[in-house]
Design a protein around this motif. Sequence first.
Motif, mmCIF file in Angstrom:
data_model
loop_
_atom_site.group_PDB
_atom_site.id
_atom_site.type_symbol
_atom_site.label_atom_id
_atom_site.label_comp_id
_atom_site.label_asym_id
_atom_site.label_seq_id
_atom_site.Cartn_x
_atom_site.Cartn_y
_atom_site.Cartn_z
ATOM 1 N N ASP A 390 0.746 -1.283 0.133
ATOM 2 C CA ASP A 390 0.054 0.018 -0.056
ATOM 3 C C ASP A 390 0.853 1.343 0.021
ATOM 4 N N ARG A 391 2.028 1.055 0.284
ATOM 5 C CA ARG A 391 3.084 2.334 0.333
ATOM 6 C C ARG A 391 4.045 2.284 -1.041
ATOM 7 N N ILE A 392 3.961 1.288 -1.494
ATOM 8 C CA ILE A 392 4.855 1.347 -2.870
ATOM 9 C C ILE A 392 4.170 2.169 -4.013
ATOM 10 N N ILE A 393 4.983 2.913 -4.808
ATOM 11 C CA ILE A 393 4.513 3.683 -5.628
ATOM 12 C C ILE A 393 5.688 4.188 -6.535
ATOM 13 N N GLY A 394 5.230 4.217 -7.742
ATOM 14 C CA GLY A 394 6.289 4.708 -8.888
ATOM 15 C C GLY A 394 6.542 6.390 -8.874
ATOM 16 N N ALA A 395 7.810 6.527 -8.794
ATOM 17 C CA ALA A 395 7.970 8.141 -9.068
ATOM 18 C C ALA A 395 9.133 8.084 -10.182
ATOM 19 N N HIS A 396 8.572 8.214 -11.659
ATOM 20 C CA HIS A 396 9.309 7.966 -12.476
ATOM 21 C C HIS A 396 9.976 9.373 -13.135
ATOM 22 N N PHE A 397 11.008 9.763 -12.928
ATOM 23 C CA PHE A 397 11.382 11.114 -13.392
ATOM 24 C C PHE A 397 12.205 10.774 -14.867
ATOM 25 N N PHE A 398 12.384 11.898 -15.546
ATOM 26 C CA PHE A 398 12.796 11.982 -17.028
ATOM 27 C C PHE A 398 13.986 12.720 -16.783
ATOM 28 N N SER A 399 14.905 11.945 -17.452
ATOM 29 C CA SER A 399 16.281 12.647 -17.706
ATOM 30 C C SER A 399 16.561 13.769 -18.436
ATOM 31 N N PRO A 400 17.301 14.821 -17.975
ATOM 32 C CA PRO A 400 17.866 14.919 -16.836
ATOM 33 C C PRO A 400 16.785 15.139 -15.593
ATOM 34 N N ALA A 401 16.871 14.578 -14.364
ATOM 35 C CA ALA A 401 15.548 14.606 -13.551
ATOM 36 C C ALA A 401 15.477 16.154 -13.043
ATOM 37 N N HIS A 402 16.503 17.052 -12.833
ATOM 38 C CA HIS A 402 16.358 18.224 -12.251
ATOM 39 C C HIS A 402 15.939 19.095 -13.509
ATOM 40 N N ILE A 403 15.762 18.709 -14.456
ATOM 41 C CA ILE A 403 15.692 19.847 -15.628
ATOM 42 C C ILE A 403 14.043 19.393 -16.260
#
Length: 707
Positions: A390-403
């Motif tokens: 119940d606590r597992i979730i996807g946090a899919h960032f795209f590269s470059p993640a800070h931009i």
Amino acid sequence: MSRVFLAVLQSLKESFDEALQRDDVKAIVVAGANGKFSGGFDISAFGGIQQGAVQQPKSGYISVEVLTDTIEAARKPSVAAIDGLALGGGLEVAMVGTQRLPRLVGLAKSLEMMLTSKPVKGEEALGLGLVDAVVSSHELVNAARQWALDILARRKPWVATLYKTDKIEPLGEARQILNFARAQTRKRAPNLKHPLVCIDVIEEGIVNGPKPALYKEVEAFQGLLKSDTSKSLIHIFFAQRGTSKVPGITDRGLVPRKVKKVAILGGGLMGSGIATALLLSNYTVILKEVNEKFLEAGIGRVKANLGSRVKKGQMTQEKFEKTMSLLRGVLDFESFRDVDMVIEAVIENVSLKQQIFADLEKYCPPHCILASNTSTIDLNLIGKRTKSQDRIIGAHFFSPAHIMPLLEIVRTEHTSPQIIVDLLDVGKKIKKTPIIVGNCTGFAVNRMFFPYTQAGLFLVERGTDVYRIDRAITKFGMPMGPFRLADLVGFGVAIATGSQFIENFPERTYKSMLIPIMQEDKRTGESTRKGFYLYDNKRKASPDPELKMYIEKARSISGVAVDPKFVKLSEKDIVEMIFFPVVNEACRVFAEGIAVKASDIDIAAVMGMGFPPYRGGLMFWADSLGSKYIYSRLEEWSNLYGGFFKPCAFLAERAAKGAPLVSKLQTVHILLHYSIGYFMSLLHPLEALWASTVSRNLMRAFFFPLI
């Protein structure tokens, strides 16, 4: 222009008319309420006018009748007291536009401001001559009143900005500047008309005078408002603001919990980028690696990311040091006992991720969000060894993640709504646009775009030139074609993710050995300076004549021969054979409920893969071509070349009914539900669209520095 804004303008006109008639009114000050002058026009009315739901004002009402003939021509002085934002239409009412801005700041600077929509702060505006003074917010109205009275008493100059010429270059020099701007615009935005219209209208004012140019703006606006580009950008504007509204989740009244400390597992390019994004929003970050060498490299990447901001003048050295102090590197899980969220960002290895999540369950507190940055792997598989699904979730960032602006939030059937709301809040605070998607191989973005490169490989093996494909796709509006993108991502990642799709969708994947053959020869893309392109020391790409050898070898393995019609394939056919399989997969993503709304798919395509926003996103663009047409072409190719092109059931159904892929009711609902009066677009062509077409006004102005 919106119903709300038109009402405001009408009220403003009526107030001016009354003030001009009253003997007790000597001068006029225009101010905003509650520290907000104006964030701009309400864009929803553009859509309303296009659909016939909102009556369009009579020609020239705003630019000539209200702003020029009533406000600027008033026989009593007027001052705009700007507290906070004055963007788009708000700035037009206050002071500037295509006719007045060049007369205030000069032609070159005005072109930069209008074509890029880059805002300026108070002190810079003062230096440019855009405003007359900068004062504190509590002094603003009184200072504006005094300035207006000083104009009346001739202690301050009373200037009609529309007729100022001292900052306008001589005609020959002005035309050189305008022609240079046109050339740069065509180079950077070859498919866009409205920036060129903006330049044309500015030139009209310089050559023939401001009044004829005002009427030219009105005429140009009528055409641009009805254009496909306008409709597309309006759709994207509202679609972006609709992503955080998730039925059954955000309508429950759940309040996001405070996330203060975040742990990142893995300090590679993705992990360090995610850490950078969090640090920039003042989160305390713990970065974990497996050994000192990797940890030092990860922290070094974060330093480099922040250091580049210092070099560009976007961050002071003091702020850099303060931000870095929020980061701590570790080699074990002991520091994870009080974290609020963990984001796993290690290599795409199922067993490794399973072990990590089993460890996280032991060390992290019960409230901790357990997120994975996986780009393709099923989250249920990742969390198989835990009891905390119940606590597992996807946090899919795209590269470059800070931009990159997109955050793909992946929920499973077990994920708690509270966890989703928490991550939506984090996404907002780190300035990402979130989309909520379902759990499947590749989720939304990578799943619908897996045919992108595969379609390119299909064409190449049948004789279409690699570099011609990339040129056709970039000409269409993508930042890079499938082969330049494969080089950038790296062949190792391409093969790892590609194998996931081949395993899970074997009936509709195109299996080419071209990339594995090249990788065997130590060509892995840009990182090795050899891939589909050759790269010099500055990472500049150039064609590689040796590529033909690898293509011939891959062709022999696939058992296909060069087809003359593919050698001479038109740009239109290249675009359609690359993108129609992508549309087909997007239809599956939508039909299966992986994406909540079709508009979320459009945002995913624009912000995750660089699909041109002026085409409205993938589904919006597909509907501009028609479901019948796309289905017929895919069906034709499927009969000739196999299951890779086979239309999905959803597309076949919509085509049979002659129906659009996306219900118009859904589009109208988005427009109505997310109508916003204050806006600042991150997609600069949208701001430029009315910067080029809606008329402007200047009243002598004060500016309060933005915070």
